[in-house]
Design a protein around this motif. Structure first.
Motif, PDB file in Angstrom:
ATOM      1  N   ASP A 121      38.151 -30.496 -51.471  1.00  0.00           N
ATOM      2  CA  ASP A 121      38.091 -29.710 -52.877  1.00  0.00           C
ATOM      3  C   ASP A 121      38.383 -28.210 -52.724  1.00  0.00           C
ATOM      4  OD1 ASP A 121      36.977 -32.153 -54.472  1.00  0.00           O
ATOM      5  OD2 ASP A 121      34.980 -31.127 -54.262  1.00  0.00           O
ATOM      6  N   ALA A 122      37.994 -27.629 -51.614  1.00  0.00           N
ATOM      7  CA  ALA A 122      38.098 -26.291 -51.369  1.00  0.00           C
ATOM      8  C   ALA A 122      39.595 -26.005 -51.177  1.00  0.00           C
ATOM      9  CB  ALA A 122      37.233 -25.771 -50.020  1.00  0.00           C
ATOM     10  N   LEU A 123      40.062 -26.994 -50.463  1.00  0.00           N
ATOM     11  CA  LEU A 123      41.692 -26.822 -50.270  1.00  0.00           C
ATOM     12  C   LEU A 123      42.488 -26.979 -51.766  1.00  0.00           C
ATOM     13  CD1 LEU A 123      42.184 -29.086 -47.143  1.00  0.00           C
ATOM     14  CD2 LEU A 123      42.599 -26.653 -47.147  1.00  0.00           C
ATOM     15  N   ARG A 124      41.998 -27.794 -52.433  1.00  0.00           N
ATOM     16  CA  ARG A 124      42.524 -27.967 -53.760  1.00  0.00           C
ATOM     17  C   ARG A 124      42.566 -26.844 -54.802  1.00  0.00           C
ATOM     18  NH1 ARG A 124      41.567 -34.245 -54.956  1.00  0.00           N
ATOM     19  NH2 ARG A 124      42.852 -35.023 -52.959  1.00  0.00           N
ATOM     20  N   PHE A 125      41.058 -26.053 -54.481  1.00  0.00           N
ATOM     21  CA  PHE A 125      40.816 -24.988 -55.247  1.00  0.00           C
ATOM     22  C   PHE A 125      41.827 -23.693 -54.769  1.00  0.00           C
ATOM     23  CE2 PHE A 125      38.080 -21.038 -54.547  1.00  0.00           C
ATOM     24  CZ  PHE A 125      38.328 -20.436 -55.871  1.00  0.00           C
ATOM     25  N   ALA A 126      41.795 -23.606 -53.615  1.00  0.00           N
ATOM     26  CA  ALA A 126      43.035 -22.564 -53.083  1.00  0.00           C
ATOM     27  C   ALA A 126      44.063 -22.900 -53.445  1.00  0.00           C
ATOM     28  CB  ALA A 126      42.813 -22.552 -51.348  1.00  0.00           C
ATOM     29  N   ALA A 127      44.700 -24.047 -53.370  1.00  0.00           N
ATOM     30  CA  ALA A 127      45.972 -24.399 -53.901  1.00  0.00           C
ATOM     31  C   ALA A 127      46.179 -23.928 -55.235  1.00  0.00           C
ATOM     32  CB  ALA A 127      46.497 -25.931 -53.435  1.00  0.00           C
ATOM     33  N   GLY A 128      45.338 -24.668 -56.208  1.00  0.00           N
ATOM     34  CA  GLY A 128      45.312 -24.509 -57.330  1.00  0.00           C
ATOM     35  C   GLY A 128      45.124 -22.802 -57.930  1.00  0.00           C
ATOM     36  N   SER A 129      44.656 -22.057 -57.233  1.00  0.00           N
ATOM     37  CA  SER A 129      44.612 -20.738 -57.744  1.00  0.00           C
ATOM     38  C   SER A 129      45.786 -19.836 -57.499  1.00  0.00           C
ATOM     39  CB  SER A 129      43.391 -20.040 -57.019  1.00  0.00           C
ATOM     40  OG  SER A 129      43.801 -19.632 -55.562  1.00  0.00           O
ATOM     41  N   GLY A 130      46.796 -20.586 -56.814  1.00  0.00           N
ATOM     42  CA  GLY A 130      48.049 -19.978 -56.939  1.00  0.00           C
ATOM     43  C   GLY A 130      48.484 -18.945 -55.625  1.00  0.00           C
ATOM     44  N   VAL A 131      47.530 -19.105 -54.636  1.00  0.00           N
ATOM     45  CA  VAL A 131      47.798 -18.477 -53.415  1.00  0.00           C
ATOM     46  C   VAL A 131      49.071 -18.579 -52.722  1.00  0.00           C
ATOM     47  CG1 VAL A 131      45.372 -17.850 -53.117  1.00  0.00           C
ATOM     48  CG2 VAL A 131      46.239 -19.803 -51.878  1.00  0.00           C
ATOM     49  N   ASP A 132      49.543 -17.825 -51.882  1.00  0.00           N
ATOM     50  CA  ASP A 132      50.825 -18.065 -51.188  1.00  0.00           C
ATOM     51  C   ASP A 132      50.541 -18.677 -50.008  1.00  0.00           C
ATOM     52  OD1 ASP A 132      52.774 -16.734 -52.977  1.00  0.00           O
ATOM     53  OD2 ASP A 132      50.844 -15.103 -52.734  1.00  0.00           O
ATOM     54  N   LEU A 133      49.347 -18.798 -49.473  1.00  0.00           N
ATOM     55  CA  LEU A 133      48.983 -19.164 -48.011  1.00  0.00           C
ATOM     56  C   LEU A 133      47.642 -19.386 -48.041  1.00  0.00           C
ATOM     57  CD1 LEU A 133      50.353 -18.972 -45.214  1.00  0.00           C
ATOM     58  CD2 LEU A 133      49.274 -16.552 -44.962  1.00  0.00           C
ATOM     59  N   ILE A 134      47.134 -20.734 -47.274  1.00  0.00           N
ATOM     60  CA  ILE A 134      45.885 -20.786 -46.939  1.00  0.00           C
ATOM     61  C   ILE A 134      45.688 -21.027 -45.737  1.00  0.00           C
ATOM     62  CG2 ILE A 134      44.204 -23.008 -47.305  1.00  0.00           C
ATOM     63  CD1 ILE A 134      45.761 -23.957 -49.670  1.00  0.00           C
ATOM     64  N   ILE A 135      44.384 -20.456 -45.238  1.00  0.00           N
ATOM     65  CA  ILE A 135      44.059 -20.474 -43.813  1.00  0.00           C
ATOM     66  C   ILE A 135      42.801 -21.131 -43.668  1.00  0.00           C
ATOM     67  CG2 ILE A 135      43.587 -18.989 -41.816  1.00  0.00           C
ATOM     68  CD1 ILE A 135      45.355 -16.937 -42.981  1.00  0.00           C
ATOM     69  N   THR A 136      42.629 -21.908 -42.772  1.00  0.00           N
ATOM     70  CA  THR A 136      41.294 -22.531 -42.509  1.00  0.00           C
ATOM     71  C   THR A 136      40.613 -22.283 -41.041  1.00  0.00           C
ATOM     72  OG1 THR A 136      41.927 -24.767 -41.298  1.00  0.00           O
ATOM     73  CG2 THR A 136      42.217 -24.553 -43.832  1.00  0.00           C
ATOM     74  N   SER A 137      39.734 -22.153 -40.925  1.00  0.00           N
ATOM     75  CA  SER A 137      39.078 -21.903 -39.432  1.00  0.00           C
ATOM     76  C   SER A 137      38.029 -22.844 -39.371  1.00  0.00           C
ATOM     77  CB  SER A 137      38.582 -20.519 -39.559  1.00  0.00           C
ATOM     78  OG  SER A 137      37.183 -20.568 -39.970  1.00  0.00           O
ATOM     79  N   GLY A 138      37.866 -23.585 -38.242  1.00  0.00           N
ATOM     80  CA  GLY A 138      36.797 -24.372 -37.797  1.00  0.00           C
ATOM     81  C   GLY A 138      37.265 -25.891 -37.966  1.00  0.00           C
ATOM     82  N   GLY A 139      36.365 -26.663 -37.402  1.00  0.00           N
ATOM     83  CA  GLY A 139      36.520 -28.000 -37.499  1.00  0.00           C
ATOM     84  C   GLY A 139      37.480 -28.848 -36.833  1.00  0.00           C
ATOM     85  N   LEU A 140      37.934 -28.076 -35.556  1.00  0.00           N
ATOM     86  CA  LEU A 140      38.835 -28.681 -34.515  1.00  0.00           C
ATOM     87  C   LEU A 140      38.413 -29.182 -33.258  1.00  0.00           C
ATOM     88  CD1 LEU A 140      41.872 -25.996 -35.137  1.00  0.00           C
ATOM     89  CD2 LEU A 140      41.552 -28.307 -35.853  1.00  0.00           C
ATOM     90  N   GLY A 141      37.220 -29.078 -33.301  1.00  0.00           N
ATOM     91  CA  GLY A 141      36.357 -29.502 -32.143  1.00  0.00           C
ATOM     92  C   GLY A 141      36.416 -30.933 -31.565  1.00  0.00           C
ATOM     93  N   PRO A 142      35.777 -31.317 -30.390  1.00  0.00           N
ATOM     94  CA  PRO A 142      35.949 -32.835 -30.237  1.00  0.00           C
ATOM     95  C   PRO A 142      34.940 -33.770 -30.621  1.00  0.00           C
ATOM     96  CG  PRO A 142      34.792 -31.404 -28.446  1.00  0.00           C
ATOM     97  CD  PRO A 142      35.036 -30.626 -29.695  1.00  0.00           C
ATOM     98  N   THR A 143      33.878 -33.456 -31.518  1.00  0.00           N
ATOM     99  CA  THR A 143      33.145 -34.069 -32.219  1.00  0.00           C
ATOM    100  C   THR A 143      33.547 -34.802 -33.469  1.00  0.00           C
ATOM    101  OG1 THR A 143      31.819 -32.444 -33.134  1.00  0.00           O
ATOM    102  CG2 THR A 143      31.071 -33.275 -31.049  1.00  0.00           C
ATOM    103  N   ALA A 144      32.999 -35.760 -33.938  1.00  0.00           N
ATOM    104  CA  ALA A 144      33.210 -36.525 -35.197  1.00  0.00           C
ATOM    105  C   ALA A 144      33.143 -35.724 -36.380  1.00  0.00           C
ATOM    106  CB  ALA A 144      32.548 -37.707 -35.260  1.00  0.00           C
ATOM    107  N   ASP A 145      32.599 -34.765 -36.498  1.00  0.00           N
ATOM    108  CA  ASP A 145      32.382 -33.960 -37.672  1.00  0.00           C
ATOM    109  C   ASP A 145      33.309 -32.715 -37.802  1.00  0.00           C
ATOM    110  OD1 ASP A 145      31.479 -32.005 -35.837  1.00  0.00           O
ATOM    111  OD2 ASP A 145      29.586 -31.985 -36.596  1.00  0.00           O
ATOM    112  N   ASP A 146      34.338 -32.743 -36.709  1.00  0.00           N
ATOM    113  CA  ASP A 146      35.321 -31.978 -36.797  1.00  0.00           C
ATOM    114  C   ASP A 146      36.665 -32.732 -37.415  1.00  0.00           C
ATOM    115  OD1 ASP A 146      34.216 -29.745 -35.483  1.00  0.00           O
ATOM    116  OD2 ASP A 146      33.899 -31.009 -33.610  1.00  0.00           O
ATOM    117  N   LEU A 147      36.941 -32.402 -38.407  1.00  0.00           N
ATOM    118  CA  LEU A 147      37.857 -33.164 -39.445  1.00  0.00           C
ATOM    119  C   LEU A 147      38.848 -32.593 -40.279  1.00  0.00           C
ATOM    120  CD1 LEU A 147      36.192 -32.795 -42.206  1.00  0.00           C
ATOM    121  CD2 LEU A 147      34.783 -34.568 -41.376  1.00  0.00           C
TER     122      LEU A 147
END
Lengths: 428, 428
Positions: free
Chosen positions: A53-79
């Motif tokens: 949802d958050a990625l779609r909100f960002a893309a839909g708001s017309g931004v030129d670049l989206i940057i995410t942080s977090g969720g790259l760790g080794p556990t299952a909740d990192d997606l």
């Protein structure tokens, strides 16, 4: 037209406030010099639907670049990598070279810390972290997780998504590599710097400032002015393109003149930097004796690199015995007027100065709460003494808020009191 | 089905990180006890279009309640009430009673602070803050700004929007009134508590934990588990409905047994609370002598109310002279082995204990950087001494990161070292 970026921070620990996001602010500043404005920061938990949802909100708001942080760790909740790949229309693939790279890093880390090796757990974690979206630029890990720059897949349109690890040290270390990727270079191409100037006032109300700004209406084109009140300081931040520099210069002159008696910073310097600069310029030293703030002022005075040139040290005098033994406050005085009193604040300031051999001494005694207050001496009552340069000033403060609020505000007011001793402001 | 809320934080100062949002986390916790989960926190600047986008994103994500914070001040960039009214399909009207209320508050504030009165500026500011959406519940100001609960207007559908001021003290003070409003009562009706339990480990890798959780697959239904690494601690937070309590209890037992040697907190207590509890339980006192952390450990040890029962005070020994004069470290020793050395860390710990008459002394000396490092003694090298209960332990740390990182991590490791002295953990 401005280039704008959207930031998506993932992590239930950030959403629920157990961890404070430091990446959004850092990225805002890092992008500003490229003329890129942050449109929004969205924080979502470790749930794929919310991240989507958050990625779609960002893309839909017309931004030129989206940057995410977090969720790259080794556990299952990192997606994050997987969800971003889905949104960009790209399949996930194992990057064998990256897998080896991560395995080597984990091996070295374990050896460094002397941790027992667990090959099975390590292999599973490593493989998960080496899965990347097809067609993405892979950025070498600074910790154990790689970064990714993921352009939209064939037949789709939308901004590229830069996927970065959550730990600020890793994110910041990876930033130069982000700027090198083709997708980000395209997004940033030809943008002009966005300038930002800050003025800070101490002792002016925000409503007065609002009135001054209203009077300037019609002379502020091209300036984006925001004002905020923080810890008693009124902060005026203005953002503008290079063409609006003369307009800003005019406003700057108006504010500097109108608020000559309260504008302690006209160049964006913080109160910490103003105090440090004044001490350095005059070759003066400072020492503290703190009761209710118990070291927080000394800790703050040494936040800046190079502070050993002007901070000698301090006394944390939480108990009355320590006030006597360390700062030389007489027990008779404490018994007569109480530990929270102007007399003891003054004695602490002078004790700090004498014991450390400093030019300026600061003494703090008060009731931070939540307990310990009386009708006569309520929670939030603090006495602040500053002694030096032939003067001794004692101020009585009545501070609202929690224990943490009272302690933090006391530290800020103490910094301003030292500043007023060093650099008195006067109306012109 | 879970009730979910979306939070929209406004303010360019928050977006750019000049101010840290404390409202999102506080609201997340305040709503959790009512069984309401936060779906997302969006931070936007003081621009009406961005605020509108964020409100639409929240409404479109299907949340049951939207809460905004900030943008209710007297300046022109404070526009939340108006934008929310537009989105909810409601006109703005002047609330004369509220206008009088705010005027009285501003008058009292000015008198309190002894500020000169400026009737014209005050009247304009007051009028702006007294404009409210038609049909909204108005919540009495805690500072100068009122809160609002704005249901959707006739013929529309969507969640109510709760509009709260940005300053945490005002937002929190207004919360009980928010819960009383009909629109919020309806949104919260009949929800069951969502529980949250936390376990904290010190000395376990996140990847090991991931492996343990994978082994429990199939026994975790109804649990939402998130893990995160913060300042070296692995934190396991689990959220669940009341029906899943037995499932959680089972997981809790597995983790407690598997990580008996590292689980310093099985009940959600922070390291600060564990140390405080252990000192209180045994009637012991602590004192500090800090060089590179310069009071931050003492400040942290006194964060908790009631800490005067076990913190006597401390020494901030930034200069070598202060190490000698205050903590009694011999100048000969400092010259021989250097200020950053295991010997000086030990002498500081013992000096703190002796000078303050405490049971436990903590000594810290190191190079926080960014300058001052050498090949032999690089930035990030810290010696930590803990002395008491018949033992003296000195640890050598090599910490990565910035000056602030090194200082903060040192404080956390020092707390854990004190904890290990007081409550040693052993594998069962």
């Amino acid at each position: 037209m401005t280039t704008r970026a959207g930031i998506v921070v993932t992590g239930t620990e950030v959403l629920t406030g157990r961890v404070i996001d430091r990446n959004g602010p850092w990225l805002a500043e890092a992008l500003r010099v490229y003329g890129v404005d942050i449109a929004h920061v969205s924080i979502v938990g470790d749930r794929p639907d919310d991240l989507r949802d958050a990625l779609r909100f960002a893309a839909g708001s017309g931004v030129d670049l989206i940057i995410t942080s977090g969720g790259l760790g080794p556990t299952a909740d990192d997606l994050t990598a997987e969800v971003v790949a889905g949104e960009q229309g790209r399949a996930m693939r194992l990057d064998p070279e990256l897998e080896q790279q991560i395995a080597a890093i984990v091996e070295r880390l374990s050896a460094n810390f002397g941790w027992p090796s667990d090959p099975e757990a390590t292999a599973a974690a490593t493989r998960k972290q080496a899965m990347v979206p097809d067609g993405a630029s892979v950025l070498a890990p600074v910790g154990t997780a790689p970064g990714l720059v993921v352009p939209v897949g064939p037949g789709r349109s939308g901004p590229p998504v830069v996927v970065l690890p959550g730990p600020p040290r890793e994110l910041q270390g990876m930033w130069p590599a982000v700027l090198e990727t083709p997708a980000v270079q395209t997004a940033l191409a030809g943008r002009a710097e966005l300038r930002q100037s800050t003025i800070r006032l101490w002792g002016t109300r925000e409503s007065e400032l609002a009135e001054t700004l209203r009077e300037q209406d019609g002379h502020l084109d091209g300036l984006e002015i925001t004002t905020c009140l923080r810890e008693g300081e009124v902060e005026i931040v203005t953002r503008y393109g290079i063409a609006a520099q003369p307009t800003y210069d005019r406003l700057h002159a108006v504010l500097a003149q109108t608020y000559a008696a309260t504008a302690f910073s006209l160049d964006g310097a913080t109160i910490d930097e103003v105090v440090a600069g004044a001490l350095l310029a005059r070759g003066l030293t400072v020492a503290t004796a703190e009761s209710c703030t118990a070291g927080l002022l000394a800790g703050r005075l040494t936040d800046l690199a190079g502070s050993s040139a002007y901070v000698l040290g301090g006394l944390v005098v939480y108990s009355n015995q320590a006030k006597h033994d360390l700062a030389g406050v007489s027990m008779e005085l404490i018994e007569r007027v109480g530990a929270v009193s102007p007399e003891v604040a003054e004695a602490l300031a002078e004790g700090a100065r004498a014991r450390l051999g400093a030019d300026i001494g600061v003494g703090i005694t008060g009731i931070a709460g939540p307990g310990g207050g009386t009708a006569e001496k309520p929670v939030g009552l603090v006495y602040l003494g500053v002694s030096g340069l032939g003067q001794t000033i004692v101020r009585k403060l009545n501070l609202p808020g929690s224990r943490a609020d009272v302690r933090r505000r006391t530290v800020v007011i103490a910094l301003h009191q030292v500043r007023e001793l060093l650099v008195p402001l006067e109306a012109t």
